[in-house]
Write a protein that holds these residues in place. Structure first.
Motif, PDB file in Angstrom:
ATOM      1  N   ALA A 242       0.819  -1.212   0.000  1.00  0.00           N
ATOM      2  CA  ALA A 242       0.000   0.000   0.000  1.00  0.00           C
ATOM      3  C   ALA A 242       0.849   1.256   0.000  1.00  0.00           C
ATOM      4  O   ALA A 242       0.459   2.290  -0.559  1.00  0.00           O
ATOM      5  CB  ALA A 242      -0.923  -0.005   1.218  1.00  0.00           C
ATOM      6  N   THR A 243       2.021   1.183   0.621  1.00  0.00           N
ATOM      7  CA  THR A 243       2.899   2.358   0.700  1.00  0.00           C
ATOM      8  C   THR A 243       4.013   2.338  -0.340  1.00  0.00           C
ATOM      9  O   THR A 243       4.355   3.379  -0.907  1.00  0.00           O
ATOM     10  CB  THR A 243       3.528   2.443   2.103  1.00  0.00           C
ATOM     11  N   ILE A 244       4.569   1.165  -0.609  1.00  0.00           N
ATOM     12  CA  ILE A 244       5.743   1.098  -1.481  1.00  0.00           C
ATOM     13  C   ILE A 244       5.378   1.236  -2.961  1.00  0.00           C
ATOM     14  O   ILE A 244       6.108   1.874  -3.728  1.00  0.00           O
ATOM     15  CB  ILE A 244       6.528  -0.202  -1.225  1.00  0.00           C
ATOM     16  N   TYR A 245       4.229   0.665  -3.385  1.00  0.00           N
ATOM     17  CA  TYR A 245       3.891   0.793  -4.806  1.00  0.00           C
ATOM     18  C   TYR A 245       3.741   2.251  -5.250  1.00  0.00           C
ATOM     19  O   TYR A 245       4.271   2.637  -6.305  1.00  0.00           O
ATOM     20  CB  TYR A 245       2.622   0.018  -5.155  1.00  0.00           C
ATOM     21  N   PRO A 246       3.005   3.120  -4.513  1.00  0.00           N
ATOM     22  CA  PRO A 246       2.942   4.523  -4.935  1.00  0.00           C
ATOM     23  C   PRO A 246       4.318   5.182  -5.021  1.00  0.00           C
ATOM     24  O   PRO A 246       4.560   5.998  -5.922  1.00  0.00           O
ATOM     25  CB  PRO A 246       2.080   5.174  -3.847  1.00  0.00           C
ATOM     26  N   LEU A 247       5.215   4.833  -4.102  1.00  0.00           N
ATOM     27  CA  LEU A 247       6.580   5.371  -4.166  1.00  0.00           C
ATOM     28  C   LEU A 247       7.325   4.806  -5.379  1.00  0.00           C
ATOM     29  O   LEU A 247       8.104   5.511  -6.029  1.00  0.00           O
ATOM     30  CB  LEU A 247       7.328   5.043  -2.878  1.00  0.00           C
ATOM     31  N   PHE A 248       7.091   3.525  -5.667  1.00  0.00           N
ATOM     32  CA  PHE A 248       7.657   2.898  -6.861  1.00  0.00           C
ATOM     33  C   PHE A 248       7.184   3.648  -8.103  1.00  0.00           C
ATOM     34  O   PHE A 248       7.976   3.957  -9.004  1.00  0.00           O
ATOM     35  CB  PHE A 248       7.211   1.429  -6.894  1.00  0.00           C
ATOM     36  N   TYR A 249       5.890   3.963  -8.152  1.00  0.00           N
ATOM     37  CA  TYR A 249       5.323   4.713  -9.269  1.00  0.00           C
ATOM     38  C   TYR A 249       5.971   6.093  -9.375  1.00  0.00           C
ATOM     39  O   TYR A 249       6.306   6.557 -10.476  1.00  0.00           O
ATOM     40  CB  TYR A 249       3.819   4.850  -9.065  1.00  0.00           C
ATOM     41  N   TRP A 250       6.161   6.755  -8.231  1.00  0.00           N
ATOM     42  CA  TRP A 250       6.790   8.074  -8.199  1.00  0.00           C
ATOM     43  C   TRP A 250       8.194   8.005  -8.809  1.00  0.00           C
ATOM     44  O   TRP A 250       8.592   8.871  -9.590  1.00  0.00           O
ATOM     45  CB  TRP A 250       6.868   8.534  -6.740  1.00  0.00           C
ATOM     46  N   HIS A 251       8.933   6.955  -8.499  1.00  0.00           N
ATOM     47  CA  HIS A 251      10.303   6.825  -8.989  1.00  0.00           C
ATOM     48  C   HIS A 251      10.373   6.555 -10.494  1.00  0.00           C
ATOM     49  O   HIS A 251      11.276   7.049 -11.173  1.00  0.00           O
ATOM     50  CB  HIS A 251      11.024   5.691  -8.257  1.00  0.00           C
ATOM     51  N   PHE A 252       9.415   5.778 -11.005  1.00  0.00           N
ATOM     52  CA  PHE A 252       9.553   5.311 -12.386  1.00  0.00           C
ATOM     53  C   PHE A 252       8.544   5.912 -13.356  1.00  0.00           C
ATOM     54  O   PHE A 252       8.561   5.579 -14.537  1.00  0.00           O
ATOM     55  CB  PHE A 252       9.469   3.786 -12.423  1.00  0.00           C
ATOM     56  N   GLU A 253       7.672   6.803 -12.874  1.00  0.00           N
ATOM     57  CA  GLU A 253       6.797   7.534 -13.783  1.00  0.00           C
ATOM     58  C   GLU A 253       7.453   8.839 -14.217  1.00  0.00           C
ATOM     59  O   GLU A 253       7.346   9.253 -15.365  1.00  0.00           O
ATOM     60  CB  GLU A 253       5.443   7.793 -13.108  1.00  0.00           C
ATOM     61  N   GLY A 254       8.131   9.484 -13.262  1.00  0.00           N
ATOM     62  CA  GLY A 254       8.986  10.617 -13.586  1.00  0.00           C
ATOM     63  C   GLY A 254       8.314  11.935 -13.859  1.00  0.00           C
ATOM     64  O   GLY A 254       8.963  12.878 -14.325  1.00  0.00           O
ATOM     65  N   LYS A 255       6.992  12.068 -13.596  1.00  0.00           N
ATOM     66  CA  LYS A 255       6.295  13.312 -13.924  1.00  0.00           C
ATOM     67  C   LYS A 255       5.433  13.795 -12.761  1.00  0.00           C
ATOM     68  O   LYS A 255       4.351  14.344 -12.960  1.00  0.00           O
ATOM     69  CB  LYS A 255       5.413  13.124 -15.157  1.00  0.00           C
ATOM     70  N   ARG A 256       5.893  13.604 -11.530  1.00  0.00           N
ATOM     71  CA  ARG A 256       5.114  14.061 -10.382  1.00  0.00           C
ATOM     72  C   ARG A 256       5.340  15.556 -10.160  1.00  0.00           C
ATOM     73  O   ARG A 256       6.473  16.037 -10.251  1.00  0.00           O
ATOM     74  CB  ARG A 256       5.497  13.296  -9.119  1.00  0.00           C
ATOM     75  N   ASN A 257       4.251  16.287  -9.874  1.00  0.00           N
ATOM     76  CA  ASN A 257       4.316  17.735  -9.696  1.00  0.00           C
ATOM     77  C   ASN A 257       4.433  18.121  -8.225  1.00  0.00           C
ATOM     78  O   ASN A 257       3.888  19.140  -7.800  1.00  0.00           O
ATOM     79  CB  ASN A 257       3.071  18.392 -10.300  1.00  0.00           C
ATOM     80  N   PHE A 258       5.108  17.298  -7.442  1.00  0.00           N
ATOM     81  CA  PHE A 258       5.288  17.592  -6.026  1.00  0.00           C
ATOM     82  C   PHE A 258       6.594  16.952  -5.559  1.00  0.00           C
ATOM     83  O   PHE A 258       7.204  16.153  -6.286  1.00  0.00           O
ATOM     84  CB  PHE A 258       4.114  17.072  -5.188  1.00  0.00           C
ATOM     85  N   SER A 259       7.014  17.315  -4.381  1.00  0.00           N
ATOM     86  CA  SER A 259       8.246  16.767  -3.808  1.00  0.00           C
ATOM     87  C   SER A 259       7.994  16.494  -2.339  1.00  0.00           C
ATOM     88  O   SER A 259       6.964  16.888  -1.781  1.00  0.00           O
ATOM     89  CB  SER A 259       9.405  17.756  -3.982  1.00  0.00           C
ATOM     90  N   TRP A 260       8.946  15.819  -1.695  1.00  0.00           N
ATOM     91  CA  TRP A 260       8.774  15.547  -0.270  1.00  0.00           C
ATOM     92  C   TRP A 260       9.170  16.763   0.550  1.00  0.00           C
ATOM     93  O   TRP A 260       8.388  17.296   1.316  1.00  0.00           O
ATOM     94  CB  TRP A 260       9.577  14.319   0.144  1.00  0.00           C
ATOM     95  N   PHE A 261      10.409  17.223   0.367  1.00  0.00           N
ATOM     96  CA  PHE A 261      10.864  18.449   1.050  1.00  0.00           C
ATOM     97  C   PHE A 261      11.184  19.547   0.040  1.00  0.00           C
ATOM     98  O   PHE A 261      10.646  20.642   0.108  1.00  0.00           O
ATOM     99  CB  PHE A 261      12.111  18.162   1.899  1.00  0.00           C
ATOM    100  N   VAL A 262      12.105  19.259  -0.857  1.00  0.00           N
ATOM    101  CA  VAL A 262      12.508  20.227  -1.874  1.00  0.00           C
ATOM    102  C   VAL A 262      12.449  19.552  -3.244  1.00  0.00           C
ATOM    103  O   VAL A 262      12.423  18.320  -3.345  1.00  0.00           O
ATOM    104  CB  VAL A 262      13.944  20.765  -1.615  1.00  0.00           C
ATOM    105  N   GLU A 263      12.428  20.346  -4.288  1.00  0.00           N
ATOM    106  CA  GLU A 263      12.280  19.819  -5.641  1.00  0.00           C
ATOM    107  C   GLU A 263      13.374  18.808  -5.968  1.00  0.00           C
ATOM    108  O   GLU A 263      14.550  19.025  -5.695  1.00  0.00           O
ATOM    109  CB  GLU A 263      12.319  20.971  -6.649  1.00  0.00           C
TER     110      GLU A 263
END
Length: 357
Positions: A149-170
């Protein structure tokens, strides 16, 4: 195996308290995002006072709630030198990282935060499974489900490459586009969801038991992480789902555990602990203290580093903006020390509750 006639739902405090403060936040946050699409799904900016409430009074404030489980007790330093060593080590490592590369510092801090967020959900799952006599395979499927539930969305974030947000800084989270890996990840994601649903159906058929808090916890985690990172692609939606789903349950857990400890009279703690859980203190004092500490920290960040929210940090607006790289390498890890210490300590302060795991 449990018997449905004698089974007692494994609430940490009560159905109402757990439901409102631990289990409902992901669903409430998602409902908020869905009901106001123009504000949450398409907006590229976070209104300043909503940011103040969300980031300062929930996200940063929850960091300071760790004090109630560690440094607010008389013998913390005598019994556990680890509590002294962790902030010292975090600061030294932070200075070394930032001196070498500022982005490396933020990237390491981001991944430390990610690990902490993932482990919190696993910890809640274990707490809500503490009365179950499930076999090894059922426990394994629960574990796979909460981590997926937690790791797949992060996996998607890493390999989709087009997220318009960041955790702390860009660009603090590394990402690049890989359609092949995304397809493999999605297939595994769906398989594990189906496996968990089938497992629950078998478990209910055998025992007649439905563990409401565990299923709400796992379901809420799937929804908040998927919609916050994968489905929606905006900073406001991500921050809302991420912060509310994590910060409020964590503070509630701290309150529940420490209130129980004080009621049992096992360790009175310092004056702050005793006042908070006395008839004169209470939840209002608990929230106010954490909010003041969070406001002071974020005011220092804004006054000396970011200079972005002067309208809500007027007391700190006169501070000079620091541009010197050497000073920043000493100052930024110091300002981030509450966060880094919180992330590290939280991996250890709950281990004493082995009976609950």
């Amino acid at each position: 195996m449990e018997n449905s006639k004698t089974y007692k739902q494994p609430w940490l405090h009560s159905r109402v308290i757990d439901g409102v403060f631990i289990l409902s936040p992901p669903f409430v946050a998602l409902l908020l995002v869905i009901c106001f699409p123009a504000q949450f799904q398409t907006s590229s900016t976070i209104p300043v006072y909503y940011w103040l409430f969300l980031v300062v009074f929930i996200d940063v404030a929850h960091v300071y709630s760790t004090l109630y489980r560690t440094y607010f007790y008389h013998d913390s330093y005598k019994k556990n030198a680890f509590l002294i060593m962790v902030p010292i080590a975090c600061y030294i490592v932070g200075v070394l990282l930032h001196s070498y590369d500022g982005m490396l510092f933020w990237r390491v801090l981001a991944y430390l935060a990610v690990f902490h967020f993932i482990r919190q959900q696993y910890g809640f799952m274990r707490l809500y499974s503490r009365h179950e006599g499930s076999n090894y395979w059922f426990r394994l499927i629960d574990k796979l489900a909460i981590y997926t539930a937690t790791i797949y969305p992060l996996f998607y974030w890493h390999f989709e490459g087009k997220r318009n947000f960041s955790w702390f800084v860009e660009n603090d989270i590394i990402s690049f586009n890989s359609p092949v890996l995304l397809n493999i990840g999605l297939a595994l994601y769906l398989v594990i969801i189906i496996t968990y649903v089938v497992k629950e159906a078998i478990y209910m058929a055998r025992t007649g038991v439905f563990n409401r808090p565990r299923n709400l916890l796992i379901g809420g985690t799937f929804l908040s992480w998927y919609f916050g990172i994968v489905y929606f692609n905006g900073d406001l939606a991500f921050t809302t789902l991420n912060v509310i789903s994590h910060g409020i349950p964590y503070m509630a857990l701290i309150w529940i555990f420490e209130k129980n400890k004080q009621d049992k009279g096992t360790d009175k703690g310092n004056l702050i602990i005793r006042y908070t859980f006395s008839k004169y203190g209470g939840i209002a004092f608990f929230v106010l203290l954490l909010s003041l500490l969070a406001y002071a920290e974020e005011g220092l960040w804004d006054g000396m580093i970011w200079k972005e929210h002067g309208s809500v940090f007027t007391l700190f607006s006169g501070l000079p903006k620091i541009d010197n790289e050497q000073i920043l390498s000493l100052l930024i890890p110091l300002l981030a020390l509450p966060q880094s210490t919180h992330y590290v300590l939280d991996g250890f302060i709950w281990k004493v509750k082995k009976a609950a795991n």
